[in-house]
Design an enzyme around this catalytic site. Structure first.
Site, PDB file in Angstrom:
ATOM      1  N   SER A   7       0.392  -5.586  -4.633  1.00 36.82           N
ATOM      2  CA  SER A   7       1.311  -6.701  -4.853  1.00 36.82           C
ATOM      3  C   SER A   7       2.597  -6.303  -5.587  1.00 36.82           C
ATOM      4  CB  SER A   7       0.599  -7.852  -5.564  1.00 36.82           C
ATOM      5  OG  SER A   7      -0.492  -8.304  -4.779  1.00 36.82           O
TER       6      SER A   7
ATOM      7  N   HIS B 255      -6.738   4.509   2.590  1.00 39.59           N
ATOM      8  CA  HIS B 255      -6.400   3.149   2.178  1.00 39.59           C
ATOM      9  C   HIS B 255      -7.693   2.350   2.076  1.00 39.59           C
ATOM     10  CE1 HIS B 255      -4.740  -0.884   2.142  1.00 39.59           C
ATOM     11  NE2 HIS B 255      -3.582  -0.342   1.817  1.00 39.59           N
TER      12      HIS B 255
ATOM     13  N   GLY C   8       2.760  -3.145   0.500  1.00 37.06           N
ATOM     14  CA  GLY C   8       2.361  -3.808   1.733  1.00 37.06           C
ATOM     15  C   GLY C   8       3.273  -4.986   2.035  1.00 37.06           C
ATOM     16  N   GLY C   9       2.830  -6.172   1.659  1.00 39.09           N
ATOM     17  CA  GLY C   9       3.521  -7.418   2.017  1.00 39.09           C
ATOM     18  C   GLY C   9       5.032  -7.397   1.796  1.00 39.09           C
TER      19      GLY C   9
ATOM     20  N   GLU D 122      -8.464  -0.508   2.936  1.00 37.81           N
ATOM     21  CA  GLU D 122      -8.833  -1.253   4.152  1.00 37.81           C
ATOM     22  C   GLU D 122      -9.559  -0.334   5.132  1.00 37.81           C
ATOM     23  OE1 GLU D 122      -4.895  -2.743   4.906  1.00 37.81           O
ATOM     24  OE2 GLU D 122      -5.047  -3.970   3.105  1.00 37.81           O
TER      25      GLU D 122
ATOM     26  N   GLU E 282      -4.419   2.248  -6.058  1.00 43.12           N
ATOM     27  CA  GLU E 282      -4.326   0.877  -5.581  1.00 43.12           C
ATOM     28  C   GLU E 282      -5.601   0.115  -5.943  1.00 43.12           C
ATOM     29  OE1 GLU E 282      -1.344   0.558  -2.115  1.00 43.12           O
ATOM     30  OE2 GLU E 282      -3.299   1.040  -1.260  1.00 43.12           O
TER      31      GLU E 282
ATOM     32  N   GLY F 226      -2.698  -7.314  -1.619  1.00 40.66           N
ATOM     33  CA  GLY F 226      -2.526  -8.485  -0.767  1.00 40.66           C
ATOM     34  C   GLY F 226      -2.982  -9.774  -1.418  1.00 40.66           C
TER      35      GLY F 226
ATOM     36  N   ASN G 171       4.067   0.088   3.603  1.00 40.08           N
ATOM     37  CA  ASN G 171       2.891   0.099   4.483  1.00 40.08           C
ATOM     38  C   ASN G 171       2.927  -1.184   5.309  1.00 40.08           C
ATOM     39  OD1 ASN G 171       0.436   0.269   5.734  1.00 40.08           O
ATOM     40  ND2 ASN G 171      -0.789  -0.090   3.894  1.00 40.08           N
ATOM     41  N   TRP G 172       3.353  -1.038   6.563  1.00 37.76           N
ATOM     42  CA  TRP G 172       3.463  -2.233   7.422  1.00 37.76           C
ATOM     43  C   TRP G 172       2.098  -2.732   7.887  1.00 37.76           C
ATOM     44  CZ3 TRP G 172       8.061  -1.175  11.368  1.00 37.76           C
ATOM     45  CH2 TRP G 172       9.255  -1.069  10.650  1.00 37.76           C
ATOM     46  N   LYS G 173       1.084  -1.908   7.721  1.00 37.64           N
ATOM     47  CA  LYS G 173      -0.272  -2.242   8.219  1.00 37.64           C
ATOM     48  C   LYS G 173      -0.203  -2.629   9.699  1.00 37.64           C
ATOM     49  CE  LYS G 173      -1.404  -3.859   3.621  1.00 37.64           C
ATOM     50  NZ  LYS G 173      -2.388  -4.460   2.755  1.00 37.64           N
TER      51      LYS G 173
END
Ligand code: PEP
Length: 253
Positions: free
Chosen positions: A215, A97, A236-237, A99, A169, A175, A9-11
């Site tokens: 994470s 998600h 993500g990251g 977010e 999640e 994150g 997930n590059w966001k």
């Protein structure tokens, strides 16, 4: 065995050039993924065409949108329809998600509508669920997640449900660098599967891929993915670093 998936997930990160470079780098190391496993790249909407072209013809490597709208088409400026995604050859969409739930007020009911339309167009929803820290600290995370599942998924037929990927999640682990322990992840994944079993029966429940997100990195992927009910990760990251994501794909069961 259930499909094992590593989803990036590059966001809202990277320029087009940086995205191309990252994808080229990863694809130079992993040009195909063996049967039973999949790598999925959820890239920002303007990069879907680029990513789709790069993965075209590569075995078990797919592109996902990070969102879609709940309506077919029309006067919804700025939104992306599933028909548009389908026309690009995109086969997955991340829905729900945390977010988007938090910053864009996406409710369980809206997500049910988005899931319906994605399925209508043969696009696989990666449905995210998971509790905030306060709920985890109160010990009511199971009830919280059960309600998310009930309100967004349980209107589906068994056949429809089997086309969905679930991503658990915990919001407190997204994150933050704070990963759920493999025991915490397994406990919730087993709980989710049991809920699905109660509603749809054991065969359906056993066939659903449930990803863990929060994470995930190269250093913890193997242990997390080694849990019996953890079928890969939504990342993500660490998905923004080629070597990390390659190692995460390689850590799939
Ligand atoms: C995510 O964006 O879904 C996520 C899990 O992020 P991170 O891996 O950075 O915690």
């Amino acid at each position: 065995m259930r499909k094992q998936i590593a989803a990036a997930n590059w966001k809202m990160n990277l320029t087009l050039q940086q995205g191309e470079e990252l994808l080229d780098n990863i694809l130079s190391k992993i040009s195909s993924v063996e049967e039973g496993r999949q790598a999925v790249f959820a890239v920002p909407a303007p990069y879907l065409v680029m990513a789709q072209q790069k993965v075209a013809g590569k075995q078990n490597i797919f592109v996902a949108a990070q969102n879609c709208y709940s309506k077919k088409s029309g006067a919804y400026t700025g939104e992306i329809s599933v028909e548009m995604l389908q026309s690009l050859g995109v086969t997955f969409v991340v829905l729900g998600h945390s977010e988007r739930r938090e910053y864009f007020n996406e409710s369980n009911q809206l997500l049910a509508d988005k899931i319906n339309i994605a399925l209508e167009y043969n696009i696989t929803p990666i449905f995210c669920c998971g509790e905030p820290l306060a709920i985890r600290e109160a010990g009511t995370q199971n009830d919280f997640v059960a309600q998310q599942l009930e309100e967004s998924l349980y209107h589906l037929s068994a056949e429809q449900l089997q086309k969905i990927v679930i991503a658990y999640e915990p919001i407190w682990a997204i994150g933050t660098g704070k990963t759920a322990s493999s025991a915490q992840a397994e406990e919730m994944h087993a709980f989710i599967r049991l809920q699905l079993q109660d509603k749809y029966g054991i065969d359906v429940a056993e066939s659903i891929t449930i990803l863990y997100g929060g994470s995930v990195k190269a250093a913890n992927a193997k242990e997390l993915f080694g849990q019996p009910d953890v079928d890969g990760g939504l990342v993500g990251g660490a998905s923004l670093i080629a070597d990390e994501f390659v190692a995460i794909i390689n850590a799939l069961k």
